[in-house]
Design a protein around this motif. Structure first.
Motif, PDB file in Angstrom:
ATOM      1  N   PHE A  23     -11.998   0.968   8.309  1.00 56.65           N
ATOM      2  CA  PHE A  23     -10.632   1.368   8.937  1.00 56.65           C
ATOM      3  C   PHE A  23     -11.353   1.592  10.256  1.00 56.65           C
ATOM      4  O   PHE A  23     -12.076   2.392  10.422  1.00 56.65           O
ATOM      5  N   LEU A  24     -11.105   0.741  11.392  1.00 58.88           N
ATOM      6  CA  LEU A  24     -11.583   0.551  12.613  1.00 58.88           C
ATOM      7  C   LEU A  24     -10.506   1.195  13.655  1.00 58.88           C
ATOM      8  O   LEU A  24      -9.356   0.980  13.478  1.00 58.88           O
ATOM      9  N   PHE A  25     -11.075   2.095  14.622  1.00 57.15           N
ATOM     10  CA  PHE A  25     -10.145   2.588  15.485  1.00 57.15           C
ATOM     11  C   PHE A  25     -10.377   2.576  16.886  1.00 57.15           C
ATOM     12  O   PHE A  25     -11.658   2.459  17.336  1.00 57.15           O
ATOM     13  N   ALA A  26      -9.639   2.104  17.868  1.00 55.25           N
ATOM     14  CA  ALA A  26     -10.059   2.037  19.185  1.00 55.25           C
ATOM     15  C   ALA A  26     -10.011   3.550  19.926  1.00 55.25           C
ATOM     16  O   ALA A  26      -9.497   4.546  19.185  1.00 55.25           O
ATOM     17  N   PRO A  27     -10.716   3.563  21.033  1.00 51.63           N
ATOM     18  CA  PRO A  27     -10.824   5.017  21.724  1.00 51.63           C
ATOM     19  C   PRO A  27      -9.447   5.932  21.806  1.00 51.63           C
ATOM     20  O   PRO A  27      -9.494   6.699  22.274  1.00 51.63           O
ATOM     21  N   ASP A  28      -8.521   4.721  22.436  1.00 52.08           N
ATOM     22  CA  ASP A  28      -7.072   5.290  22.387  1.00 52.08           C
ATOM     23  C   ASP A  28      -6.164   5.749  21.278  1.00 52.08           C
ATOM     24  O   ASP A  28      -5.250   6.274  21.467  1.00 52.08           O
ATOM     25  N   GLY A  29      -6.820   5.611  20.282  1.00 47.14           N
ATOM     26  CA  GLY A  29      -6.254   6.396  18.943  1.00 47.14           C
ATOM     27  C   GLY A  29      -5.849   5.356  18.131  1.00 47.14           C
ATOM     28  O   GLY A  29      -4.975   5.495  16.881  1.00 47.14           O
ATOM     29  N   ASP A  36      -3.782 -12.477   8.955  1.00 51.60           N
ATOM     30  CA  ASP A  36      -4.154 -13.734   8.367  1.00 51.60           C
ATOM     31  C   ASP A  36      -2.688 -14.009   8.080  1.00 51.60           C
ATOM     32  O   ASP A  36      -2.289 -13.568   6.989  1.00 51.60           O
ATOM     33  N   GLY A  37      -2.112 -14.907   8.815  1.00 48.88           N
ATOM     34  CA  GLY A  37      -0.714 -15.358   8.473  1.00 48.88           C
ATOM     35  C   GLY A  37       0.114 -14.207   8.533  1.00 48.88           C
ATOM     36  O   GLY A  37       0.403 -13.577   9.561  1.00 48.88           O
ATOM     37  N   ALA A  38       0.807 -13.884   7.347  1.00 51.04           N
ATOM     38  CA  ALA A  38       1.559 -12.685   7.411  1.00 51.04           C
ATOM     39  C   ALA A  38       0.893 -11.632   6.647  1.00 51.04           C
ATOM     40  O   ALA A  38       1.644 -10.608   6.678  1.00 51.04           O
ATOM     41  N   ARG A  39      -0.365 -11.550   6.330  1.00 47.89           N
ATOM     42  CA  ARG A  39      -0.953 -10.550   5.536  1.00 47.89           C
ATOM     43  C   ARG A  39      -1.753  -9.714   6.621  1.00 47.89           C
ATOM     44  O   ARG A  39      -2.517 -10.340   7.186  1.00 47.89           O
ATOM     45  N   HIS A  40      -1.612  -8.381   6.471  1.00 46.60           N
ATOM     46  CA  HIS A  40      -2.253  -7.509   7.164  1.00 46.60           C
ATOM     47  C   HIS A  40      -3.667  -7.047   6.449  1.00 46.60           C
ATOM     48  O   HIS A  40      -3.487  -6.926   5.376  1.00 46.60           O
ATOM     49  N   GLY A  41      -4.819  -6.925   6.991  1.00 43.98           N
ATOM     50  CA  GLY A  41      -6.049  -6.630   6.185  1.00 43.98           C
ATOM     51  C   GLY A  41      -6.939  -5.835   7.105  1.00 43.98           C
ATOM     52  O   GLY A  41      -6.734  -5.583   8.424  1.00 43.98           O
ATOM     53  N   ARG A 123       1.093   3.702  10.919  1.00 38.98           N
ATOM     54  CA  ARG A 123       1.858   2.571  10.203  1.00 38.98           C
ATOM     55  C   ARG A 123       1.046   1.672   9.399  1.00 38.98           C
ATOM     56  O   ARG A 123       1.332   0.914   8.750  1.00 38.98           O
ATOM     57  N   VAL A 124      -0.473   2.051   9.383  1.00 37.65           N
ATOM     58  CA  VAL A 124      -1.226   1.069   8.732  1.00 37.65           C
ATOM     59  C   VAL A 124      -1.116   1.021   7.038  1.00 37.65           C
ATOM     60  O   VAL A 124      -1.126  -0.022   6.529  1.00 37.65           O
ATOM     61  N   GLY A 125      -0.978   2.258   6.355  1.00 41.77           N
ATOM     62  CA  GLY A 125      -0.480   2.089   5.136  1.00 41.77           C
ATOM     63  C   GLY A 125       0.352   1.131   4.616  1.00 41.77           C
ATOM     64  O   GLY A 125       0.516   0.330   3.767  1.00 41.77           O
ATOM     65  N   ASP A 126       1.682   1.119   5.481  1.00 41.58           N
ATOM     66  CA  ASP A 126       2.861   0.035   5.019  1.00 41.58           C
ATOM     67  C   ASP A 126       2.354  -1.333   5.590  1.00 41.58           C
ATOM     68  O   ASP A 126       2.915  -2.138   4.620  1.00 41.58           O
ATOM     69  N   LEU A 127       1.894  -1.379   6.637  1.00 47.70           N
ATOM     70  CA  LEU A 127       1.386  -2.832   6.867  1.00 47.70           C
ATOM     71  C   LEU A 127       0.474  -3.299   6.198  1.00 47.70           C
ATOM     72  O   LEU A 127       0.538  -4.670   5.699  1.00 47.70           O
ATOM     73  N   LEU A 128      -0.516  -2.764   5.508  1.00 49.43           N
ATOM     74  CA  LEU A 128      -1.348  -3.058   4.570  1.00 49.43           C
ATOM     75  C   LEU A 128      -0.822  -3.556   3.054  1.00 49.43           C
ATOM     76  O   LEU A 128      -1.142  -4.604   2.361  1.00 49.43           O
ATOM     77  N   GLY A 129       0.478  -2.923   2.825  1.00 49.48           N
ATOM     78  CA  GLY A 129       1.029  -3.065   1.577  1.00 49.48           C
ATOM     79  C   GLY A 129       0.374  -2.933   0.437  1.00 49.48           C
ATOM     80  O   GLY A 129       0.587  -3.636  -0.743  1.00 49.48           O
ATOM     81  N   GLY A 134      -3.186   2.925  -0.927  1.00 54.52           N
ATOM     82  CA  GLY A 134      -3.371   2.253   0.364  1.00 54.52           C
ATOM     83  C   GLY A 134      -2.883   3.336   1.401  1.00 54.52           C
ATOM     84  O   GLY A 134      -3.648   3.690   2.454  1.00 54.52           O
ATOM     85  N   SER A 135      -1.819   3.815   1.407  1.00 56.33           N
ATOM     86  CA  SER A 135      -1.148   4.690   2.358  1.00 56.33           C
ATOM     87  C   SER A 135      -2.061   6.073   2.254  1.00 56.33           C
ATOM     88  O   SER A 135      -2.427   6.601   3.253  1.00 56.33           O
ATOM     89  N   ARG A 136      -2.538   6.607   1.116  1.00 54.57           N
ATOM     90  CA  ARG A 136      -3.532   7.504   1.028  1.00 54.57           C
ATOM     91  C   ARG A 136      -4.874   7.321   1.594  1.00 54.57           C
ATOM     92  O   ARG A 136      -5.473   8.079   2.382  1.00 54.57           O
ATOM     93  N   GLN A 137      -5.298   6.042   1.403  1.00 57.02           N
ATOM     94  CA  GLN A 137      -6.672   5.744   2.122  1.00 57.02           C
ATOM     95  C   GLN A 137      -6.541   5.731   3.477  1.00 57.02           C
ATOM     96  O   GLN A 137      -7.220   6.245   4.437  1.00 57.02           O
ATOM     97  N   ALA A 138      -5.360   5.143   4.132  1.00 61.96           N
ATOM     98  CA  ALA A 138      -5.114   4.812   5.613  1.00 61.96           C
ATOM     99  C   ALA A 138      -4.960   6.463   6.320  1.00 61.96           C
ATOM    100  O   ALA A 138      -5.457   6.729   7.223  1.00 61.96           O
ATOM    101  N   ALA A 139      -4.297   7.271   5.597  1.00 59.99           N
ATOM    102  CA  ALA A 139      -3.861   8.607   5.852  1.00 59.99           C
ATOM    103  C   ALA A 139      -5.449   9.609   6.079  1.00 59.99           C
ATOM    104  O   ALA A 139      -5.724  10.153   7.171  1.00 59.99           O
TER     105      ALA A 139
END
Length: 162
Positions: A23-29, A36-41, A123-129, A134-139
């Motif tokens: 899980f990578l983050f930009a300095p702006d948060g 990849d196509g329609a899949r977020h990862g 939004r990451v948990g939802d976008l990962l699908g 996944g939502s717990r990991q993203a949070a």
């Protein structure tokens, strides 16, 4: 059938770590997603012999896949993968701060070029699908990144490609 379970602890010593994703983050948060196509990862992949540890794997894979440089990755947890009841291994999850963005280039491993998005980390948990797991990991990643890297949590810039 593949079964997955998320743990915030270190994997047991006898459990092989086969993959590392970050899980990578930009300095702006904002959080980073590879598209990849329609899949977020998440960027990441298989450990290789020259990788000294999971952090080395994440640095290498992030560069190869999406031409980003990252600061020192922080351990987040692992996902236990049980494949067919007999194959068990760990997929490590880490958190890191993006330190430099280079021009988009094809993945050194497979020649594919991925889109790169920075999004509101909520939004990451939802976008990962990946469902609730996944939502717990993203949070957990967002919480860790805010603490470790002093990231802003309010008034984030809009989502966009990098």
């Amino acid at each position: 059938m593949v079964r997955l379970r998320w743990y915030r602890a270190a994997p047991p010593p006898d459990l092989p770590v086969r993959q590392v994703h970050g899980f990578l983050f930009a300095p702006d948060g904002r959080a980073f997603l590879r598209v990849d196509g329609a899949r977020h990862g998440l960027p990441g992949g298989k450990r290789e012999l020259e990788d000294a540890d999971p952090a080395a794997t994440l640095r290498r894979e992030t560069w190869e896949e999406v031409t980003l440089e990252i600061g020192a990755p922080r351990y987040l947890g692992y996902q236990l993968v049980v494949d067919g009841g007999t194959h068990r291994y760990a997929q490590v999850r880490m958190v890191a701060l993006i330190t430099r963005i280079h021009p988009v280039a094809p993945d050194l491993d497979n020649g594919r070029t991925y889109r790169r998005l920075l999004v509101d980390p909520r939004r990451v948990g939802d976008l990962l699908g990946w469902g609730r797991r996944g939502s717990r990991q993203a949070a957990a990643a967002r919480q860790r990144a805010v603490v470790e890297f002093a990231l802003p949590t309010l008034d984030l810039p809009p989502d966009g490609e990098v």
